[in-house]
Design an enzyme around this catalytic site. Structure first.
Site, PDB file in Angstrom:
ATOM      1  N   SER A 322      -8.476   7.426   4.274  1.00  0.00           N
ATOM      2  CA  SER A 322      -8.807   6.498   3.176  1.00  0.00           C
ATOM      3  C   SER A 322     -10.297   6.518   2.891  1.00  0.00           C
ATOM      4  O   SER A 322     -10.729   6.588   1.744  1.00  0.00           O
ATOM      5  CB  SER A 322      -8.359   5.079   3.553  1.00  0.00           C
ATOM      6  OG  SER A 322      -8.803   4.149   2.581  1.00  0.00           O
ATOM      7  N   TRP A 325     -11.224   9.754   1.261  1.00  0.00           N
ATOM      8  CA  TRP A 325     -10.735   9.783  -0.129  1.00  0.00           C
ATOM      9  C   TRP A 325     -11.692   9.065  -1.062  1.00  0.00           C
ATOM     10  O   TRP A 325     -11.916   9.461  -2.199  1.00  0.00           O
ATOM     11  CB  TRP A 325      -9.346   9.139  -0.197  1.00  0.00           C
ATOM     12  CG  TRP A 325      -8.761   9.085  -1.583  1.00  0.00           C
ATOM     13  CD1 TRP A 325      -8.013  10.058  -2.189  1.00  0.00           C
ATOM     14  CD2 TRP A 325      -8.869   8.019  -2.541  1.00  0.00           C
ATOM     15  NE1 TRP A 325      -7.649   9.656  -3.467  1.00  0.00           N
ATOM     16  CE2 TRP A 325      -8.166   8.407  -3.706  1.00  0.00           C
ATOM     17  CE3 TRP A 325      -9.491   6.773  -2.533  1.00  0.00           C
ATOM     18  CZ2 TRP A 325      -8.065   7.602  -4.831  1.00  0.00           C
ATOM     19  CZ3 TRP A 325      -9.397   5.962  -3.664  1.00  0.00           C
ATOM     20  CH2 TRP A 325      -8.695   6.395  -4.792  1.00  0.00           C
ATOM     21  N   HIS A 326     -12.269   7.975  -0.561  1.00  0.00           N
ATOM     22  CA  HIS A 326     -13.132   7.166  -1.405  1.00  0.00           C
ATOM     23  C   HIS A 326     -14.452   7.828  -1.724  1.00  0.00           C
ATOM     24  O   HIS A 326     -15.065   7.509  -2.744  1.00  0.00           O
ATOM     25  CB  HIS A 326     -13.391   5.792  -0.771  1.00  0.00           C
ATOM     26  CG  HIS A 326     -12.287   4.816  -1.011  1.00  0.00           C
ATOM     27  ND1 HIS A 326     -11.187   4.717  -0.202  1.00  0.00           N
ATOM     28  CD2 HIS A 326     -12.105   3.911  -2.003  1.00  0.00           C
ATOM     29  CE1 HIS A 326     -10.385   3.778  -0.676  1.00  0.00           C
ATOM     30  NE2 HIS A 326     -10.911   3.265  -1.768  1.00  0.00           N
ATOM     31  N   GLY A 327     -14.918   8.711  -0.856  1.00  0.00           N
ATOM     32  CA  GLY A 327     -16.198   9.322  -1.198  1.00  0.00           C
ATOM     33  C   GLY A 327     -16.657  10.357  -0.207  1.00  0.00           C
ATOM     34  O   GLY A 327     -16.259  10.351   0.963  1.00  0.00           O
ATOM     35  N   PHE A 478     -14.293   8.100  -8.750  1.00  0.00           N
ATOM     36  CA  PHE A 478     -13.480   8.639  -7.654  1.00  0.00           C
ATOM     37  C   PHE A 478     -12.483   9.669  -8.140  1.00  0.00           C
ATOM     38  O   PHE A 478     -11.891   9.551  -9.157  1.00  0.00           O
ATOM     39  CB  PHE A 478     -12.766   7.495  -6.930  1.00  0.00           C
ATOM     40  CG  PHE A 478     -13.758   6.643  -6.194  1.00  0.00           C
ATOM     41  CD1 PHE A 478     -14.337   5.561  -6.820  1.00  0.00           C
ATOM     42  CD2 PHE A 478     -14.165   6.960  -4.930  1.00  0.00           C
ATOM     43  CE1 PHE A 478     -15.285   4.797  -6.171  1.00  0.00           C
ATOM     44  CE2 PHE A 478     -15.121   6.195  -4.271  1.00  0.00           C
ATOM     45  CZ  PHE A 478     -15.676   5.115  -4.893  1.00  0.00           C
TER      46      PHE A 478
END
Lengths: 478, 294
Positions: A322, A325-327, A478
């Site tokens: 997670s 995925w965010h950055g 994103f």
């Protein structure tokens, strides 16, 4: 094209009108129209991005078709690995290449090896994380036989590229969205009205609250050395509210627009700051992503159907993914891991929703506000990792918060801005508290005249209090 | 109806504001008639002590500088006041964002209430062509200004007591040396629209034979400001005088003169303004349009 732009609102009535004017018997024409609109709106960010969107669509469609016609387990596994890798490749290259490159170079440099690869100076296709996960999610669902492979390329293209959700979600599941695409539907006044209500609320919390908060947060975080720790703490609380209003605002707008076109998207937010634990928070925040991670990462790893230690590891891995995925930054990795660690601790203490002390805690109603506050503070603390550009700044600002107390320096915000913000926050707090705890009270608000007065008030506040110049969604990066 | 009603009320309150930034904008737009008018951003507003200039040159003076504003608002002000009279000297404190590319829509807010004016409308629509449509709404025209307008109308205090100059009197209690260098670290690009309005500004002064002076006022830690090179080249090509105090050692790194890295405090402003007087005197006495070939 962002939903809060004037240009979008000049165009959308035409999209709405033309869509509903196409007779229901020509459902395929409607779908083609929506695909064209979706691609044109997407190309408004940058035309070349559409190639990536189309590429991911075609790869996952082909992969799904192959999986659908293959029963051999080993071959199915090879197919899904191959096509999922190809689908994830653009995401890895555009979003993570520079991060991986820099991290590896730093590591090699630390052990005395000098080696360099050229960096990439490519813009990241808008929403690549969202549509890639949606498409790969479909592929994995076909692999696990949760859905059958989609044969209709038109339906599938619309599934991936549907414009309300392509840039910032919600991430839809194939079994909930594809059937809606397939079935022709008539215009439903009630659904349309619901859609407009979602739209209005989304714009309100985005433009009046999120963007207003952002002006202060950006000022303080960009120059946190100027400000005392208390001001930094206030900015971190403001950021907590900003990111909720920004992302939830966008999601509500996306849901609203989809509803006006006759589609129901999953609700992505369920009053996350009313959560009583971090585990509860993730059932209320970015629900579609939590759902994706649960089904595609956590459950395949074993979920909670394994030893406790393995379960804890599965949680950590899921939230590591997670975070990534965010950055593409170590701050996001740490943010994800922090949430994972907090949830593991809740499990160990038995206070997660399935824990042995949970029911006892639920019966102690006076404790609930405290649990909500503690969860809110923990989540706010974690958001500092999310917001700051590097780890050094994260720890500098945290250090300041705990060591450099003083009077909050809110003058940079201006009295008028504070007043506008306060009005917005009061309305938000009232609505969320009412929906969470007092949904059967204040029933006069359901009165038709009162409802229209509220709509008018919100609309006027959007036009008059909203930050209408240059605001942009946080999650659109994103 | 709500929009119309709101517009009528706000319109009245706006144009009859008694104090604050609203009153200053209305004053500069509709009433100012001073010999010397000074335009620019916060660096103009906080660095140029009008009373010193008035006393030294025996001429009236007004500081129309405003936080967060630049060439767009200054262009409108210039066009607006030229409808009424011709100043004897215009001074412009120029800074990087007068020429660097950034989000120009943030400059629209200050101009929206004046959008009936041709010059204001020209600027607003050149930044965002759709503004013509949006400005039909009064709620939009006075976006984010409701409480400001109310405050400025109800308050008795006038900002005009220093003829527009806004001294920083609060002591900056943070360690100014911890601040980042003020120089340009990022690459910049020249904004074509800002450039066009800067040229128009100069051209209008020339057409009206109004002496025009540009200054770059001091900074605490100047650094290397790359975009100033572009500014200097532009002003040289337009034949306009520019006096650059940005890296002047009489000011740079003198903590006692600064409020923050970009703005001088009152002591700094007094010292700086006193140093400017000879330049202003020379410019006023210079037969601008006969003696200097453009």
């Amino acid at each position: 094209m962002a939903f809060n732009s004037f240009q979008f609102w000049l165009i959308f009535p035409f999209i709405f009108g033309i869509y509903w004017l196409i007779p229901i018997k020509y459902n395929t024409v409607r779908k083609v129209f929506l695909i064209l609109v979706s691609y044109l709106l997407y190309m408004n960010w940058k035309p070349a991005f559409a190639i990536v969107l189309l590429g991911v669509t075609l790869v996952t469609y082909s992969g799904g078709r192959l999986l659908g016609s293959q029963e051999d387990i080993k071959k199915r596994k090879r197919i899904v690995w191959l096509f999922a890798s190809f689908s994830l490749l653009p995401l890895l290259v555009f979003k993570y290449y520079n991060f991986l490159n820099d991290s590896i170079l730093q590591l090699l440099s630390a052990i005395g090896l000098k080696f360099s690869l050229p960096g990439l100076n490519w813009a990241i296709p808008v929403g690549i994380s969202f549509f890639t996960f949606q498409a790969v999610g479909y592929l994995l669902d076909v692999y696990h036989k949760r859905v059958s492979a989609e044969k209709n390329i038109i339906d599938y293209m619309l599934f991936v590229s549907f414009f309300p959700q392509v840039t910032s979600g919600p991430i839809s599941k194939a079994d909930e969205f594809l059937p809606q695409i397939k079935s022709p539907h008539k215009f439903d006044y009630g659904q349309g009205k619901q859609g407009l209500k979602y739209l209005l609320w989304g714009m309100f919390i985005k433009l009046v609250i999120a963007d207003r908060l952002g002006l202060f947060v950006d000022t303080v975080y960009a120059n946190y050395i100027h400000y005392n720790g208390t001001t930094c703490f206030v900015a971190s609380i403001f950021y907590t509210l900003q990111i909720y209003c920004d992302f939830a605002g966008y999601s509500f707008m996306a849901i609203g627009i989809a509803r006006t076109l006759g589609f129901s998207l999953v609700n992505n937010f369920n009053r996350p700051y009313m959560a009583v634990s971090v585990t509860d928070f993730w059932k209320r925040w970015h629900i579609s992503l939590t759902r994706w991670l649960t089904w595609q990462i956590y459950v395949p790893l074993g979920g909670n159907r394994c030893t406790k230690a393995r379960c804890y590891l599965n949680i950590l891995i899921t939230f590591l993914v997670s975070g990534i995925w965010h950055g593409a930054n170590w701050t996001f990795v740490l943010w994800g891991l922090l949430h994972g660690v907090l949830q593991v601790m809740e499990k160990i203490l038995g206070i997660d929703p399935k824990g042995k002390y949970y029911k006892t805690l639920e019966t102690l109603k006076p404790l609930k506000p405290l649990r909500i506050c503690v969860t809110f503070l923990l989540v706010s603390f974690a958001w500092i990792f999310f917001r700051m550009p590097n780890i050094e700044d994260v720890f500098s600002i945290i250090g300041k918060i705990f060591t450099d107390m003083g009077v909050p320096q809110l003058s940079d915000m201006g009295g008028a801005a504070l007043l506008m913000l306060s009005c917005g926050l009061l309305i938000l707090c009232f609505k969320d508290l009412r929906d969470e705890f007092f949904c059967k009270r204040f029933m006069f608000l359901e009165n038709r005249l009162t409802q229209w007065a509220i709509y008018l008030l919100l609309f006027c506040m959007i036009i008059n209090f909203g930050v209408l110049d240059g605001g942009q969604f946080i999650y659109v990066d994103f | 109806m709500v929009d119309i009603g709101y517009g009528l009320i706000c319109n009245y309150l706006f144009w009859h504001a008694h104090s604050g930034i609203i009153q200053k904008r209305v004053y500069v737009s509709n009433e100012v008639d001073k010999d010397i008018i000074m335009f620019g951003s916060s660096r103009m507003a906080h660095h140029y002590v009008t009373n010193i200039i008035q006393d030294s040159l025996d001429m009236t003076c007004y500081n129309a500088g405003e936080d967060g504003q630049g060439i767009f608002l200054s262009y409108y002000y210039l066009q607006s006041l030229l409808n009424r009279y011709k100043p004897k000297l215009i001074v412009y404190d120029i800074y990087r964002f007068d020429i660097e590319t950034d989000d120009n829509t943030k400059y629209i807010s200050a101009l929206k209430p004046f959008s009936r004016n041709v010059a204001a409308k020209e600027v607003v629509t050149s930044i965002s062509p759709l503004e013509t449509l949006k400005l039909k709404s009064s709620l939009y025209k006075y976006n984010s200004m409701t409480f400001n307008i109310l405050e400025c109308y109800l308050s008795k205090e006038k900002i005009d007591s220093n003829n527009g100059f806004q001294p920083f009197t609060k002591h900056f209690n943070r360690d100014i040396d911890l601040l980042e260098d003020n120089g340009n670290k990022k690459e910049y690009s020249v904004d074509s629209l800002k450039l066009a309005y800067l040229k128009k500004f100069i051209s209008i002064c020339r057409e009206n034979e109004i002496p025009l002076l540009f200054f770059i006022s001091p900074a605490y830690k100047p650094g290397h400001a790359q975009s100033f090179t572009a500014i200097k080249e532009l002003l040289q090509s337009e034949g306009v005088m520019l006096y650059d105090f940005y890296e002047d050692h009489d000011y740079a790194l003198h903590k006692e003169l600064f409020q923050d890295q970009s703005h001088m405090n009152f002591n700094g402003a007094v010292r700086y303004t006193n140093n400017l007087i000879p330049y202003l005197e020379r410019e006023i006495n210079y037969n601008w349009y006969e003696d200097r070939s453009i």
